[in-house]
Design a protein around this motif. Structure first.
Motif, PDB file in Angstrom:
ATOM      1  N   LEU B 126       8.059 -15.924   9.343  1.00  0.00           N
ATOM      2  CA  LEU B 126       7.577 -15.429   8.051  1.00  0.00           C
ATOM      3  C   LEU B 126       8.731 -15.254   7.067  1.00  0.00           C
ATOM      4  CD1 LEU B 126       5.171 -12.707   9.481  1.00  0.00           C
ATOM      5  CD2 LEU B 126       4.565 -14.994   8.649  1.00  0.00           C
ATOM      6  N   VAL B 130       8.008  -9.116   4.217  1.00  0.00           N
ATOM      7  CA  VAL B 130       7.141  -8.892   5.371  1.00  0.00           C
ATOM      8  C   VAL B 130       7.095  -7.394   5.657  1.00  0.00           C
ATOM      9  CG1 VAL B 130       6.765  -9.341   7.822  1.00  0.00           C
ATOM     10  CG2 VAL B 130       7.762 -11.121   6.359  1.00  0.00           C
ATOM     11  N   TYR B 132       5.657  -4.693   8.218  1.00  0.00           N
ATOM     12  CA  TYR B 132       5.146  -4.626   9.590  1.00  0.00           C
ATOM     13  C   TYR B 132       4.585  -3.229   9.832  1.00  0.00           C
ATOM     14  CZ  TYR B 132       5.344  -4.162  14.690  1.00  0.00           C
ATOM     15  OH  TYR B 132       5.036  -3.910  16.006  1.00  0.00           O
ATOM     16  N   HIS B 240       4.349 -10.773   1.117  1.00  0.00           N
ATOM     17  CA  HIS B 240       3.705 -12.040   1.455  1.00  0.00           C
ATOM     18  C   HIS B 240       2.788 -11.854   2.663  1.00  0.00           C
ATOM     19  CE1 HIS B 240       7.174 -13.323  -0.934  1.00  0.00           C
ATOM     20  NE2 HIS B 240       6.505 -14.416  -1.191  1.00  0.00           N
ATOM     21  N   THR B 241       3.251 -11.055   3.618  1.00  0.00           N
ATOM     22  CA  THR B 241       2.495 -10.868   4.850  1.00  0.00           C
ATOM     23  C   THR B 241       2.569  -9.413   5.308  1.00  0.00           C
ATOM     24  OG1 THR B 241       3.275 -13.077   5.492  1.00  0.00           O
ATOM     25  CG2 THR B 241       2.145 -11.779   7.187  1.00  0.00           C
ATOM     26  N   VAL B 243       2.012  -7.593   8.846  1.00  0.00           N
ATOM     27  CA  VAL B 243       1.790  -7.840  10.266  1.00  0.00           C
ATOM     28  C   VAL B 243       1.360  -6.530  10.920  1.00  0.00           C
ATOM     29  CG1 VAL B 243       2.844  -8.538  12.453  1.00  0.00           C
ATOM     30  CG2 VAL B 243       3.546  -9.653  10.312  1.00  0.00           C
ATOM     31  N   GLU B 280      -6.283 -11.249   3.032  1.00  0.00           N
ATOM     32  CA  GLU B 280      -5.704 -12.573   3.304  1.00  0.00           C
ATOM     33  C   GLU B 280      -4.231 -12.488   3.695  1.00  0.00           C
ATOM     34  OE1 GLU B 280      -7.557 -12.002   0.365  1.00  0.00           O
ATOM     35  OE2 GLU B 280      -9.281 -12.634   1.551  1.00  0.00           O
ATOM     36  N   ARG B 281      -3.619 -11.337   3.454  1.00  0.00           N
ATOM     37  CA  ARG B 281      -2.185 -11.219   3.767  1.00  0.00           C
ATOM     38  C   ARG B 281      -1.922 -10.713   5.189  1.00  0.00           C
ATOM     39  NH1 ARG B 281       0.789  -9.250  -1.734  1.00  0.00           N
ATOM     40  NH2 ARG B 281      -0.959  -9.454  -3.177  1.00  0.00           N
ATOM     41  N   ILE B 282      -2.991 -10.239   5.859  1.00  0.00           N
ATOM     42  CA  ILE B 282      -2.797  -9.569   7.158  1.00  0.00           C
ATOM     43  C   ILE B 282      -2.741 -10.566   8.307  1.00  0.00           C
ATOM     44  CG2 ILE B 282      -3.656  -7.769   8.703  1.00  0.00           C
ATOM     45  CD1 ILE B 282      -5.414  -6.775   6.430  1.00  0.00           C
ATOM     46  N   ARG B 283      -1.800 -10.343   9.212  1.00  0.00           N
ATOM     47  CA  ARG B 283      -1.779 -11.090  10.462  1.00  0.00           C
ATOM     48  C   ARG B 283      -1.531 -10.122  11.615  1.00  0.00           C
ATOM     49  NH1 ARG B 283       1.784 -16.358  10.091  1.00  0.00           N
ATOM     50  NH2 ARG B 283       1.224 -16.334  12.295  1.00  0.00           N
TER      51      ARG B 283
END
Lengths: 331, 331
Positions: B126, B130, B132, B240-241, B243, B280-283
């Motif tokens: 990523l 980010v 977390y 961006h993400t 997590v 849409e940004r979650i992983r």
């Protein structure tokens, strides 16, 4: 290029402030103009401010290296467009392109709060992590880490004002209930204290001292909301410094002391909060600081997503090579 | 030095996971041991894990370049000490110095959540910003920007779990009321659903499906608190993400889908929230990912605040120069 001056501009709801800075980031000229609302007046004002800086520094307009603009509303840095900047009467404006055409200079845009964050860290000589809380018409934050502005994935960082914290709170324009901005902002002051008029920041403290109950409640909401925002920023970001700026920083030490008092109360309830030393991290931006204009100038130097050849009035080979020619424009 | 392997270790409440990574950050060996609580057992376990990595890679212990340790509790990176890591039975331990003496290797510490943030960004490939979110016994966040872990002013970033959001909420161990952690954490599950036992994350979903009202309420609190935390992170950091990791990520898609559902409800109430595209940004971090150990190894390479000569077993001239000698230790 390093000997060329950079221009920064803060286009606000009432005034447009422009500065020229040298390579070291020192301010060498300043222009201050009222901002008449609307696309053409805003453009004309920006162009006039640049002309004033040129006259003050004895240079031609095209001798400046770059123009950075800090502006409210939705700013698309990549396209150089601004949308929904209602307090300057703009629905949409391709500001970077239009101002570039008028001046022959490369123009970059930034959100006004981000620009002020960068400028405040620079002018106050702050290293490390700096969180800038702008208490103005709305409530927003800008983050600078080791001198670099953090813009996030889509340039929409720092929307702390729209963190909905109170389900029993007031309706926010964003559609949520009880956003921090509905407690701590100029708009919140007007809602809680309609008698304060259009610029309640200027009349609030005398009314509080005179015993006006609505003014007192509005001030209390402002203090609680601001202290909550600062507590949140410290918990999440562990900043070296939290700088308070924005229109309501004119409430000065009264606001500052009340926020520190509220933080001390929370610290008395929680050793964890007390150990964070939140109050010791806060500093107030100096009144009249040109932080947003200076920050815009600094941010304007690193332009996003465009090849130089795509920029209006900015031929690829022309930036360093045509200085001598351009100096012919100077009065 | 670039051909030497780096060790990373995640010392958790139940197990100690150690990895050896190569210069490219690839995992070449893994060791997994139970963590017996207490200062001496924790040290012995860490030393044993390093010995296992040495055996697996056919090297001597002193041939490794560095050891990075991710550990819960209050971590002082500069002094290499950890305090109040109660779930591994440690009140105070000068871990970097003690483990350095035992192994002859330079040891650096990091908060376990920070280590996991760095490791997750690396392992998941990523870029950009980010965030977390670790939903474990507690609730905490780690921030990585362009591959660099953000540690803030005092190494205590990401304390989102102790943002007190609900004045009518439950008492938190930190002394505040209604912290996010009192809704979204393993500790919160145990509070809301005492019947779930010591590891409610493993038994929660079957109980929810069987109609257990307390389990359903506990899950609802977890979903609302987690979604609130994620909304806050996106508003403030524009990552961006995001997590999701931590022990409760074992609830998997059920938790993930419920969080997305809650975010969709909030988006339906607020176009502003909908436009942020939070879901849409979650992983979700992969189950069994060695993120914390890998992140600790990566973070262990940039050691803080000490000259190399001050580090136990790490002579200034010895880092690159004694490799050949040290290889003599290999079996």
């Amino acid at each position: 290029m390093s000997d060329r001056l950079r221009i920064g501009m803060d286009i606000g709801g009432t005034k447009t402030e422009a500065v020229a800075i040298d390579a070291a980031g020192g301010v060498v000229a300043t222009a201050l103009l009222p901002t008449p609302p609307g696309v053409e007046p805003v453009l004309a004002t920006a162009e006039q401010a640049i002309a004033e800086l040129a006259a003050q520094t004895g240079r031609g307009v095209r001798e400046f290296a770059s123009v950075g603009v800090g502006i409210p509303g939705q700013v698309d840095r990549a396209s150089g467009e601004v949308r929904l900047a209602y307090n300057i009467g703009i629905e949409h404006l391709a500001l970077a392109a239009r101002l570039g055409e008028r001046t022959g200079l490369p123009v970059a845009l930034d959100n006004d709060v981000n620009a002020a964050a960068l400028g405040a860290a620079h002018l106050m000589g702050l290293d490390g992590t700096v969180s800038y809380l702008n208490i103005g018409t709305g409530l927003a934050e800008g983050l600078v880490i080791d001198g670099a502005l953090q813009r996030g994935a889509h340039g929409i960082t720092g929307e702390i004002g729209h963190f909905a914290i109170d389900p029993l709170g007031r309706q926010c324009l964003c559609g949520q209930l009880g956003c921090l901005e509905t407690a701590a902002s100029g708009a919140a002051l007007r809602n809680f204290w309609p008698a304060g008029g259009e610029h309640p920041g200027r009349t609030l403290l005398p009314a509080v001292d005179a015993g006006d109950a609505e003014a007192q409640a509005a001030f209390e909401h402002l203090v609680r909301g601001s202290a909550t925002a600062i507590r949140l920023l410290v918990l999440l970001l562990d900043p070296h410094t939290v700088v308070i700026g924005g229109g309501l920083r004119l409430l000065g030490d009264r606001l500052f002391d009340a926020i520190r008092g509220r933080l001390a109360e929370w610290g008395a309830q929680s050793p964890f909060i007390a150990e964070l030393g939140i109050a010791e991290r806060i500093r107030l931006l100096s009144e009249g600081s040109p932080a947003a204009a200076v920050g815009a100038a600094l941010a304007g130097a690193d332009r996003p997503g465009e090849a130089a050849a795509d920029r209006p009035g900015e031929p690829v080979a022309g930036r360093a090579g045509t200085d001598a020619h351009r100096r012919g424009d100077a009065p």
